[in-house]
Every structure is written in C-alpha cells, then in structure tokens.
Write an enzyme that holds these catalytic residues in place. Structure first.
Site, PDB file in Angstrom:
ATOM      1  N   CYS A 162      70.490 -89.097 -81.469  1.00 25.25           N
ATOM      2  CA  CYS A 162      69.277 -88.620 -81.559  1.00 25.25           C
ATOM      3  C   CYS A 162      69.223 -87.327 -82.257  1.00 25.25           C
ATOM      4  CB  CYS A 162      68.905 -88.352 -80.366  1.00 25.25           C
ATOM      5  SG  CYS A 162      69.141 -88.758 -78.407  1.00 25.25           S
ATOM      6  N   CYS A 208      68.109 -93.829 -80.840  1.00 21.47           N
ATOM      7  CA  CYS A 208      67.791 -93.272 -79.265  1.00 21.47           C
ATOM      8  C   CYS A 208      65.678 -93.783 -80.018  1.00 21.47           C
ATOM      9  CB  CYS A 208      67.216 -91.616 -79.127  1.00 21.47           C
ATOM     10  SG  CYS A 208      66.739 -91.152 -77.624  1.00 21.47           S
ATOM     11  N   ARG A 268      73.317 -96.446 -81.276  1.00 15.42           N
ATOM     12  CA  ARG A 268      72.001 -96.852 -81.555  1.00 15.42           C
ATOM     13  C   ARG A 268      70.975 -95.913 -81.801  1.00 15.42           C
ATOM     14  NH1 ARG A 268      72.712 -98.442 -76.399  1.00 15.42           N
ATOM     15  NH2 ARG A 268      71.373 -98.541 -74.520  1.00 15.42           N
ATOM     16  N   CYS A 301      65.659 -83.969 -79.539  1.00 13.84           N
ATOM     17  CA  CYS A 301      65.308 -85.407 -78.490  1.00 13.84           C
ATOM     18  C   CYS A 301      64.972 -83.700 -77.183  1.00 13.84           C
ATOM     19  CB  CYS A 301      66.391 -85.971 -78.380  1.00 13.84           C
ATOM     20  SG  CYS A 301      66.011 -87.518 -77.557  1.00 13.84           S
ATOM     21  N   ASP A 353      58.637 -65.702-118.391  1.00 16.35           N
ATOM     22  CA  ASP A 353      57.258 -66.487-118.008  1.00 16.35           C
ATOM     23  C   ASP A 353      55.619 -65.251-117.568  1.00 16.35           C
ATOM     24  OD1 ASP A 353      55.353 -68.927-116.551  1.00 16.35           O
ATOM     25  OD2 ASP A 353      55.191 -66.924-114.940  1.00 16.35           O
TER      26      ASP A 353
END
Length: 501
Positions: free
Chosen positions: A34, A65, A63, A38, A451
């Site tokens: 996750c 979430c 795998r 989550c 600059d």
C-alpha cells in the site's frame, strides 16, 4: 527513507499522504502493498515491511492494494532532486528508455556497464531496471484498461508488453485480477465520464483523447507555475485556452497534444496521442514539466528558516519550478530570450516554429506545430536569423552541437558536467546556464543571482542585492535555491506570477 522503520510506521499510522511515493508498505499477513496514506486500518507494526519502490514490492511477491492503488501515487522526489547514477537511471526508466532500448541502452546513456547499473539500482531500490520498467508497464496497462474501451491485445502492445501472455500474467500478478476482471470492476458509465472521449488512440492509427488525473503532494500553488508557462508560450506550440495550458509534444513514436488544468487536489490532464505507446512517456514529461513529484513541505520548511523568505512562503506555499518537456527546445528558447523581453523572445521562437516546425492538426484549439528539432534548426541559414551577430553565433553553435550529439541535455545528464560544457559555448554566461539548469536539467538548487528580477526582489526584502553577497546568503537555502527563485520572482507584478484568467 524506507530503512527508518520507526518513521515509516508513524507515517502509516497517521495516514500521512506527504510520504506517498517515498516508500511503500508491504503487509506480511495479507501479502498486499500500500501507499502510506491507505485508508484501511493500519496493520500491526510487526506485520509491516517497507520498500523503496513498487517494483521491489512486486519482486518480493506482494500485490497492489485495490483500495489505495499505490501504483498511482506521486513519484519519489528523490529522482528529481539528485544527479547521481540511480536518480539519472530512474528518470530514464520513467521516460521509457528500457522499453525502447533495453537495459544495454539504458547503461550506454548513463556511461556505465549494464552490471554496474543493475547493481546500484538493486541496492537502493530493491529492483533492477527490468523490474522497474515492468512495474511501469503494469501501471500503464491498468490506466488503459480502466479508461479506454481498447481491446486487451492493443492495450498490451501500447503498454510495452512483448506478448499477450506476459501482459496477462503481469497484470494478474501485480493486481491479483486478470485484465478483464479489472475492467469488469468499473462502474457502468458513459465513455467521457470514464476518462475517454470519442475514440481511443491506436498504435499507428487514428488519434483520440484520454482524460487523466495527475496526483501531487500538497500544497501546490499554481499561480507562478501556469502563469510562467502561459506568459512565455510560443504561438503555435503552446497556448492558454479555457483555463488550461495546452502544448504540442514530440514523442518517441509520434506526437501528441496535452491540456493541463489545475484543480484543488490534482492536475486534470487531457492527452491526444497519435500512438498509444507514447502514453507513459507523455505522462512522465507532463509531471516533470509541472514539477509534480516535488516535496513542497521539505522545500518550504527549509526556506522558512530565512526570516526574509518566511513571509513569502507563508503567503503562498507550495510553489513549484516550471520545467520543460523537451530540454533541447528550452535551451534554444533560452538563447532566443537573451537580453530581450518576453514578448520579443516569443516572437523570435514563433518565426522559427512557423518556418521549420512540423505541422500538426489541432481541432480543439490553435496549436499548429511541433517545436523544430535541433537537426532542422542546424540547417537554417544563419543570415536569415533576425538577431545580433554574437547571438547568432551562440544559436548556431548550440543547435549544431545538439544535432550532432556533441552536447546532450537529456534527463540522464550529469548536471555539473553539463553546466561546464554549456559554459564553454560562445555566448553562454552564468545566467543562461543557470536558467537551463533550473528549467531544463531540473536542478533544484540552480540559482540566478545576476537576474535583474531577483536582485530587485532581494533589495526590496532587505536581502543582499549584489550577486556575490546574495549567493553567500542563499547558501542557507540549499538544496532548494531554484524554489527560492520562484518566491523572489513572485514579488514582481510580471504576468509570469499570475494564473491567467
């Protein structure tokens, strides 16, 4: 950060979205990984392990979430704030180099052996280049499955898979669902609501449009980001239309048009591509353009330590550095903008675009061309360039070296080496080199002490206004001096500092 277990546990238990993309939480009991934010009830600390990348989680057998969708979290800010081998490799992986050129091509661009690149990526990210590219392909595949009606075979091809079987196996392994099951889980709704308008773009076929959400770490102040892009837009290549910044994109397999619209919690992205294989690269370049993987909390906390900058940060936190989708294009435009107004620089660039850019069709707006390639610009007759002789020499030297490969400004560039190489070119002083480093190379510590706008702002704020003294004072802002530049520029009333109406 993933090695600091105590800190990671605290982030997960507090569901702190600031750490999304910094690390991933793998749950030993469920074999799911996750993002830190989550929404499910956090697991027990003893059941958590932490990994530096989604690819590392997948390599370890976890795998994704289905609730928090960790594959859609913002990218780690590490890869855009560092210039070492691992960071440069990650930028190339995000740009699709492994899919197009393989690991040998990746290593060749970095100037290292394949074994060295694999070893360093594995040591820091827990996954080699092939696994990282595979995780990216899986994310692209899921995006196409859920936002287009394309057949699965075409999605597999567009996402970069070598075969349908590999595509099916990878999606099932990463998401615990087959491609068809992923699509079947979507609520039934009309095509535009699901993210697809009209027809989907097919590899080598008819273009279409995809609508996507680009996540970022809050806060994000869009004023200077979109204001700068709109105020400096080159006619024909860029435009501000109906609340969106639109531009053409030159991509590896074709070209595209993107419309980017700021929203409170995401950037709405509408992409039209001539070839879907360019989707991953196009998204990566848009995220880079808008600096969406930055960590604004870390940046602002550092800048707030200076009492002169603190009020500016508190007034409008979350400023990003507007970057570029094409580094060579930006370098050319930086030369065109030397010692002239923003309007004059746009006019010079527009003439080159009309004469030497590749035409494109834009039925939804006023975009007409891709910005010319260095090869096309190198063939331009110098006498036809409406600029002083010295700048003409600067221009022709730059484009000829970009065209023949003597000079490379790609995402794999070593910042220090590239700066030194640019300073060797005629007409390249510190300002031009630093603005290219900031906007094109992506160096978060690039600084512009010479600059005029920076010096004027410094004087108004009570900061030293001479370049040497200001540089010394700015040492405390490191490594975020490019962001300090945005806050200093924002004290002026120039159009670059305001979101267009």
């Amino acid at each position: 950060m993933h090695t600091d277990t105590e800190r990671c546990v605290r982030a997960v238990q507090s569901k702190d979205a600031r750490f999304d993309g910094w690390f991933f939480t793998a749950v030993l009991t469920t074999r799911i990984y996750c993002r830190p934010s989550c929404p499910v009830v956090p697991p027990k600390p003893e059941n958590m392990t932490f990994h530096p990348s989604a690819a590392a989680c997948q390599q370890a057998g976890f795998r994704a979430c289905k609730r928090c969708r960790p594959d859609t979290s913002p990218g780690s800010p590490e890869w855009n704030q560092r210039a070492d081998l691992v960071a440069r490799a990650m930028r190339l992986v995000a740009d699709g180099v492994v899919d197009r050129e393989g690991v040998p091509g990746l290593a060749a661009r970095l100037g290292y052996s394949t074994r060295q690149v694999e070893r360093q990526l594995l040591a820091e990210l827990g996954a080699g280049p092939l696994a990282l590219a595979r995780a990216q392909r899986a994310q692209t595949a899921r995006l196409l499955i859920e936002t287009t009606p394309l057949p699965m075979a075409e999605i597999a091809f567009a996402a970069g898979f070598a075969s349908i079987r590999t595509f099916n196996d990878t999606v099932r392994e990463v998401f615990a669902l087959s491609p068809s099951e992923l699509r079947a889980r979507l609520p039934k709704r009309s095509a535009p609501a699901s993210g697809l308008d009209a027809t989907a773009p097919r590899p080598g076929g008819t273009p279409g449009a995809l609508t996507l959400r680009l996540p970022f770490r809050a806060p994000l102040n869009p004023d200077n980001l979109f204001g700068h892009l709109a105020a400096t837009a080159v006619p024909g290549v860029e435009e501000w239309r109906e609340g969106a910044y639109r531009r053409t994109l030159r991509l590896p397999y074709g070209h595209g048009i993107v419309a980017l619209t700021p929203r409170p919690d995401h950037i709405a992205c509408r992409l039209t591509l001539t070839d879907l294989r360019d989707l991953t690269v196009a998204i990566s370049r848009c995220r880079r353009l808008l600096d969406l993987d930055a960590d604004p909390v870390a940046v602002d906390d550092q800048l707030r330590t200076d009492p002169c900058l603190a009020p500016l940060v508190d007034k409008a936190p979350g400023r990003r550095v507007p970057r570029a989708v094409d580094e060579a294009e930006f370098a050319v435009r930086a030369v065109l903008g030397q010692q002239v107004s923003t309007a004059a620089a746009r006019t010079h660039a527009a003439r080159l675009v009309t004469a030497h850019g590749d035409p494109v069709d834009d039925p939804e707006g006023g975009l007409t061309h891709l910005f010319p390639t260095p090869e096309a610009l190198a063939a331009v007759d110098p006498a036809a360039l409406a600029m002083p002789r010295t700048r003409r020499t600067t221009f022709t030297t730059l484009v000829s070296q970009l065209a023949d490969g003597t000079l490379s400004l790609g995402v794999e560039s070593d910042w220090a080496r590239t700066r030194a190489r640019l300073l060797e070119l005629p007409g390249f002083g510190p300002w031009t080199v630093d603005v290219i480093a900031m906007r094109a190379l992506g160096d978060p510590d690039a600084f512009l002490p010479t600059d005029l706008g920076i010096r004027r702002a410094a004087q108004e704020l009570g900061l030293p206004s001479t370049p040497a003294a200001l540089t010394a004072r700015a040492a405390a802002w490191r490594p975020w001096r490019a962001y300090a530049v945005q806050y200093l520029w924002a004290t002026d009333s120039h159009p670059i500092n305001f979101l267009p109406v």
